[in-house]
Design an enzyme around this catalytic site. Sequence first.
Site, PDB file in Angstrom:
ATOM      1  N   SER A   1      -1.513  -7.512   2.974  1.00 29.07           N
ATOM      2  CA  SER A   1      -0.893  -7.364   1.663  1.00 29.07           C
ATOM      3  C   SER A   1       0.486  -6.712   1.690  1.00 29.07           C
ATOM      4  CB  SER A   1      -1.846  -6.596   0.760  1.00 29.07           C
ATOM      5  OG  SER A   1      -1.376  -6.599  -0.539  1.00 29.07           O
ATOM      6  N   HIS A   2       0.609  -5.526   1.099  1.00 32.30           N
ATOM      7  CA  HIS A   2       1.916  -4.881   0.966  1.00 32.30           C
ATOM      8  C   HIS A   2       2.333  -4.170   2.252  1.00 32.30           C
ATOM      9  CE1 HIS A   2      -1.309  -2.131   0.082  1.00 32.30           C
ATOM     10  NE2 HIS A   2      -0.522  -1.136   0.445  1.00 32.30           N
TER      11      HIS A   2
ATOM     12  N   ASP B   1       4.173  -9.146  -3.862  1.00 31.31           N
ATOM     13  CA  ASP B   1       3.946  -8.532  -2.555  1.00 31.31           C
ATOM     14  C   ASP B   1       3.599  -9.555  -1.476  1.00 31.31           C
ATOM     15  OD1 ASP B   1       1.379  -9.163  -3.426  1.00 31.31           O
ATOM     16  OD2 ASP B   1       0.466  -7.440  -2.426  1.00 31.31           O
TER      17      ASP B   1
ATOM     18  N   ASP C   1       0.920 -10.845  -0.104  1.00 29.18           N
ATOM     19  CA  ASP C   1      -0.046 -11.914  -0.353  1.00 29.18           C
ATOM     20  C   ASP C   1      -0.032 -12.424  -1.787  1.00 29.18           C
ATOM     21  OD1 ASP C   1      -1.048  -9.427  -1.140  1.00 29.18           O
ATOM     22  OD2 ASP C   1      -3.123 -10.090  -0.966  1.00 29.18           O
TER      23      ASP C   1
ATOM     24  N   ASP D   1      -0.463 -10.997  -4.778  1.00 27.73           N
ATOM     25  CA  ASP D   1      -1.343 -10.563  -5.866  1.00 27.73           C
ATOM     26  C   ASP D   1      -0.766  -9.419  -6.691  1.00 27.73           C
ATOM     27  OD1 ASP D   1      -1.695  -8.719  -3.851  1.00 27.73           O
ATOM     28  OD2 ASP D   1      -3.880  -8.896  -3.747  1.00 27.73           O
ATOM     29  N   ARG D   2       0.331  -8.806  -6.224  1.00 26.11           N
ATOM     30  CA  ARG D   2       0.943  -7.732  -7.005  1.00 26.11           C
ATOM     31  C   ARG D   2       2.196  -8.216  -7.706  1.00 26.11           C
ATOM     32  NH1 ARG D   2       0.678  -2.041  -3.792  1.00 26.11           N
ATOM     33  NH2 ARG D   2      -1.449  -2.265  -3.002  1.00 26.11           N
TER      34      ARG D   2
ATOM     35  N   THR E   1     -10.793   2.273  -7.552  1.00 25.90           N
ATOM     36  CA  THR E   1      -9.650   1.523  -7.044  1.00 25.90           C
ATOM     37  C   THR E   1     -10.108   0.337  -6.199  1.00 25.90           C
ATOM     38  OG1 THR E   1      -8.251   3.469  -7.073  1.00 25.90           O
ATOM     39  CG2 THR E   1      -7.635   1.738  -5.529  1.00 25.90           C
TER      40      THR E   1
ATOM     41  N   LYS F   1      -6.241 -10.057  -8.409  1.00 28.58           N
ATOM     42  CA  LYS F   1      -5.032  -9.808  -9.158  1.00 28.58           C
ATOM     43  C   LYS F   1      -4.047 -10.924  -8.830  1.00 28.58           C
ATOM     44  CE  LYS F   1      -3.595  -6.138  -5.915  1.00 28.58           C
ATOM     45  NZ  LYS F   1      -4.729  -5.746  -5.075  1.00 28.58           N
TER      46      LYS F   1
HETATM   47  C1  VG1 Z   1      -4.150   0.111  -2.575  1.00 29.94           C
HETATM   48  C2  VG1 Z   1      -3.993   0.291  -4.068  1.00 29.94           C
HETATM   49  C3  VG1 Z   1      -5.109  -0.427  -4.812  1.00 29.94           C
HETATM   50  C4  VG1 Z   1      -5.141  -1.891  -4.391  1.00 29.94           C
HETATM   51  C5  VG1 Z   1      -5.238  -2.007  -2.874  1.00 29.94           C
HETATM   52  C6  VG1 Z   1      -5.135  -3.435  -2.403  1.00 29.94           C
HETATM   53  O1  VG1 Z   1      -5.357   0.714  -2.139  1.00 29.94           O
HETATM   54  O2  VG1 Z   1      -3.975   1.647  -4.415  1.00 29.94           O
HETATM   55  O3  VG1 Z   1      -4.912  -0.293  -6.194  1.00 29.94           O
HETATM   56  O4  VG1 Z   1      -6.232  -2.546  -4.975  1.00 29.94           O
HETATM   57  O5  VG1 Z   1      -4.179  -1.276  -2.266  1.00 29.94           O
HETATM   58  O6  VG1 Z   1      -3.977  -4.024  -2.874  1.00 29.94           O
HETATM   59  P1  VG1 Z   1      -5.425   2.159  -1.456  1.00 29.94           P
HETATM   60  O7  VG1 Z   1      -6.867   2.364  -1.083  1.00 29.94           O
HETATM   61  O8  VG1 Z   1      -4.478   2.143  -0.306  1.00 29.94           O
HETATM   62  O9  VG1 Z   1      -4.959   3.116  -2.505  1.00 29.94           O
HETATM   63  V1  VG1 Z   1      -3.246  -5.280  -1.999  1.00 29.94           V
HETATM   64  O10 VG1 Z   1      -2.127  -5.972  -2.923  1.00 29.94           O
HETATM   65  O11 VG1 Z   1      -2.646  -4.356  -0.754  1.00 29.94           O
HETATM   66  O12 VG1 Z   1      -4.457  -6.164  -1.349  1.00 29.94           O
HETATM   67 CO    CO Z   2      -1.539  -7.655  -2.191  1.00 32.89          CO
END
Ligand code: VG1
Ligand code: CO
Length: 543
Positions: free
Chosen positions: A113-114, A277, A279, A281-282, A344, A376
């Site tokens: 993801s990010h 982001d 993937d 979804d953000r 979360t 998302k």
């Molecule tokens: C983070 C965010 C959470 C989100 C998750 C996956 O998790 O806080 O809100 O759902 O990333 O997002 P954490 O446990 O690091 O706080 V994505 O777009 O990275 O799949």
């Molecule tokens: Co993501």
Amino acid sequence: MKIEIVETTPIEGQMPGTSGLRKKTKVFMTPHYLENFIQATFDALGGAAGKTFVVGGDGRYFNKPTIQVILRMAAANGAVKVIVGQDGILSTPAASHLIRLNKTDGGFILSASHNPGGIDEDFGVKFNADNGGPAPEKLTAQIFAATKAIAEYKIVATNDVDLQSVGQTHLGDMVVEVVDPVASYQVLMEKLFDFAAIKSLFAGGFTMRFDAMHAVTGPYATAILERSLGAPKGTVVNGIPLEDFGKGHPDPNPIWAKPLMDLMMSDDAPNLGAASDGDGDRNMIVGRGAYVTPSDSLAILAANAHLAPAYKGGLAGIARSMPTSAASDRVAKKLGIGSYETPTGWKFFGNLLDAGKVTICGEESAGTGSNHVREKDGLWAVLLWLNILAVRKQSVAEIVSEHWQTFGRDYYSRYDYEDVAIEQANKLMEELRAKLPDLVGQKYVGLTVSSADEFSYLDPVDGSVSKNQGLRLGFEGGARAVFRLSGTGTQGATIRLYLEQYAAQGEDFTMDTQVALQKVRLAAQTICEMQSYIGRLKPDVIT
Ligand code: VG1
Ligand code: CO
């Protein structure tokens, strides 16, 4: 087709976190690491025989080899069909949609993801269930248990499957269907939104910049915004997915999407700025001179969703993750619909969406989505904003300001302390947890603690309980601080400190966010004795 049975032994630490298994890419590249996890997932599902899956990823380094391994293991385990995005590309929401559309038994989404990508950065594998959503905790626990019991995995020895051309091929008895990653997602978006209205918005001179951050949303945004909705060429920037995301953090927030922020705060700003982001979804939404916090964006989208065709009948309810501000609760209250507070991670919204209790969900980390998929969806949020802007014919800043006039403003910010030694981070959390029972009524930096607890979630649909989901401090006067440890990092611990301060109608909405949050920040840092446990007060990233 020759099936090889490879002997293996359990590998430690294959426990999926907030969103799948994330590790350094090189960890995934060690012998058996990936194979063990994939086999464990099949085992947790009761085998892959006769099943169908979707596979795709965000295009980061190691995406393609991983897909070939999953295909060969799916075939060896008796799967009948796997649907793969062309060139291995699928955004997370598009994968969720394909699982639902084709009624498959689930899917693998390859992304961290990010987190940055590349051989020295991060990789991830996430399994989504047959509802299209991230595996619920019950299933991730079964997968983890299977990783600890594994003794062998099955794989076929074969050449790589061609993923470049759309169409069907075979891997032994298994069908591999390579699909255009964008097409069916685009059809879905056309059903949800008033494309004609958005088209005339662009035709009337509305300007926008969409920063795909060299990640997976590029092809989707280019097809939908530029080719279908008529936004001028060049509206989408950084639109070609790169294996290392151009060495950036594909995280759409004011820090990592700074060039977009700078443009939006300048005299040359277009009407709307948006980013997504790794993937897809953000989302980040920013108007001319007006950054919209994700918590506010969720509330504003919920309050205005009825302006888009898919939601014209109203919303069933709104869900937000616990650290997300209370702004969307106020909207739910006014609409007379249910509001839910979940831990979360998107996996906790799945049951509420499946049961029809909520229509729109969101997280403070820039994730918003609806019942159209079970993830998302970054581009969905951008299109809903565009639909609202097309109907209301106002600027982003005007819409935000009117929203605050009606509901009040929730000043909001998140502080991330990255790469903290794990023992230190745990110690801080443990000591704070131990203090909670004595905090109510005490005064810190002029703020009186009105509530102090550890968040635990009782899922109203299946009755499951998720404990240890974050430490919450409420203060008199509408301030709140939340502490939790990240479940997506790959190095050390990341402490997240979430701060908010409510300002009711008639109060000052023009303060600088950090100034408005100064008291609650100092109170939170004092209560947890941050300086003494981790040796610093200054975070690595403020969003
Ligand atoms: C983070 C965010 C959470 C989100 C998750 C996956 O998790 O806080 O809100 O759902 O990333 O997002 P954490 O446990 O690091 O706080 V994505 O777009 O990275 O799949
Ligand atoms: Co993501």
